[in-house]
Scaffold this active site. Sequence first.
Site, short mmCIF file in Angstrom:
data_model
loop_
_atom_site.label_atom_id
_atom_site.label_comp_id
_atom_site.label_asym_id
_atom_site.label_seq_id
_atom_site.Cartn_x
_atom_site.Cartn_y
_atom_site.Cartn_z
N ASP A 62 0.90 -1.10 0.00
CA ASP A 62 0.43 0.02 -0.02
C ASP A 62 0.56 1.28 0.16
O ASP A 62 0.59 2.34 0.46
CB ASP A 62 -0.88 0.18 1.15
N GLU A 63 2.12 1.15 -0.83
CA GLU A 63 3.28 2.32 -0.22
C GLU A 63 3.75 2.13 -1.84
O GLU A 63 3.98 1.41 -2.12
CB GLU A 63 3.79 2.00 0.49
N1 DCP Z 1 -0.31 -5.29 7.68
C1 DCP Z 1 -0.91 -6.53 8.27
N2 DCP Z 1 0.04 -6.41 9.69
C2 DCP Z 1 1.21 -5.98 9.92
C3 DCP Z 1 1.01 -4.21 9.37
C4 DCP Z 1 0.00 -3.81 8.76
O1 DCP Z 1 -1.20 -7.39 8.16
N3 DCP Z 1 1.37 -6.36 11.39
C5 DCP Z 1 -1.36 -5.00 6.34
C6 DCP Z 1 -2.20 -4.57 6.50
C7 DCP Z 1 -2.43 -3.11 6.67
C8 DCP Z 1 -1.11 -3.41 5.35
O2 DCP Z 1 -0.71 -4.10 5.90
O3 DCP Z 1 -3.71 -2.13 6.29
C9 DCP Z 1 -0.69 -1.74 5.24
O4 DCP Z 1 -0.67 -1.94 6.45
P1 DCP Z 1 -0.05 0.05 7.29
O5 DCP Z 1 1.31 0.05 8.23
O6 DCP Z 1 -0.04 0.87 6.03
O7 DCP Z 1 -1.04 0.17 8.04
P2 DCP Z 1 -2.62 0.82 7.65
O8 DCP Z 1 -2.39 0.99 6.20
O9 DCP Z 1 -3.73 -0.16 7.52
O10 DCP Z 1 -3.69 1.88 8.59
P3 DCP Z 1 -2.59 3.70 8.64
O11 DCP Z 1 -3.59 4.15 8.18
O12 DCP Z 1 -1.89 3.45 9.51
O13 DCP Z 1 -1.53 3.51 7.05
CA CA Z 2 -1.21 2.22 5.18
CA CA Z 3 2.15 1.61 4.35
#
Ligand code: DCP
Ligand code: CA
Ligand code: CA
Length: 350
Positions: A106-107
């Site tokens: 997602d980056e």
């Molecule tokens: N992910 C996962 N286990 C983790 C961290 C992340 O399965 N320990 C997965 C779920 C997230 C995705 O990877 O949706 C992207 O991680 P991010 O750290 O970017 O977190 P989010 O997108 O969920 O939240 P934010 O809005 O803080 O970026």
């Molecule tokens: Ca994210």
């Molecule tokens: Ca991320």
Amino acid sequence: MYIHIDMDYFFAQIEEKRHPMAKGKIIVVCVYSGRTQDSGVVSTVNYLGRRFGIHSGMPIMQAKKLAPPADTVFLPVDKEYYAQISGYIDTVIRSHCKKVVQASIDEWNCADEDDKAAETGERIKESIKKETGLVCSIGVSPSLLGAKMAASKSKPDGFLVLDKSQEHEMISGSDIEKVPGIGGKTAEALRALGANLVKHIAKISPVVLVETFGRKSGAWLNGLGKGEYDGGLGEEKEQVEVSRIGTLKEKTRDPYMIMGKLDELESEAKEWLMGMKKSYKTVGIIFVTENLKTHTKSFSFRNPKGWNEDISKEKKALVDEFLAENPLEIRRVGIRFGNFMDLGGQTTLF
Ligand code: DCP
Ligand code: CA
Ligand code: CA
């Protein structure tokens, strides 16, 4: 300038879109281990759920204790679907910017000219929203580190552009733990040496930094303390393929419309090949169908091809092949050249 894009609560946001009934509820996306009904960990949670203290990596059992049951939905991860959306977002970003490196599911990290980056970032944010309905946070800054930190600072649904001095103010004043690349252990050791904020690192002697963290990390931390934030996209130098992707005027299966768009994209990509003095052995055509799935058809030549050699026959064959196999309408197309050979000075090849 650098542009960093990070999707907000990515997996949970996709699930929120997919299940409109979950709107307004806490959405916890879970990796079930299958041992018992609730064993496993939280993959991610939407912002509403974060207010209750739920976070990635937490045991599902614990999340169940924190979340009010009537307002919470627990869903299993569907990695394949998220990867498909991620691939689609990748094509959206690439249609706005030429230098793009996907850093995780997602980056994305992008580089653009100083006077264009802010606008490019804005266009990327709008297009992702328009094409997928999803929100992201974007940072635009003179260094990649600054762009990353600006994106996370502006979360969720944020957009933050910094100039050199604003970037310096943000990074040097930041808690060391908020710096991507500084993990829990490093932060602990830095604090023991008297640094809570990035700017405090400057007070630690380079010798001590190298002794404590090793040559590479020590040098990096020393630079960080002194306000040196550079370091580029990384993969930029060893680019292994070049691609250009664009949106068709309308969804279509008309080979002539598709070929027309591909011709445009091909000349853009070939401009790069020409500039970089590369020949290639593989050409791929990318198709994004109306259901947002991304497909690629490729062809490899026995001998390397130069940028000025005609490949319309192969291109047409790939398009026809795809249309014959897939009944859906096409929204976006792209072209990709890979398997490069350096031409060096051998311009006689042409
Ligand atoms: N992910 C996962 N286990 C983790 C961290 C992340 O399965 N320990 C997965 C779920 C997230 C995705 O990877 O949706 C992207 O991680 P991010 O750290 O970017 O977190 P989010 O997108 O969920 O939240 P934010 O809005 O803080 O970026
Ligand atoms: Ca994210
Ligand atoms: Ca991320």
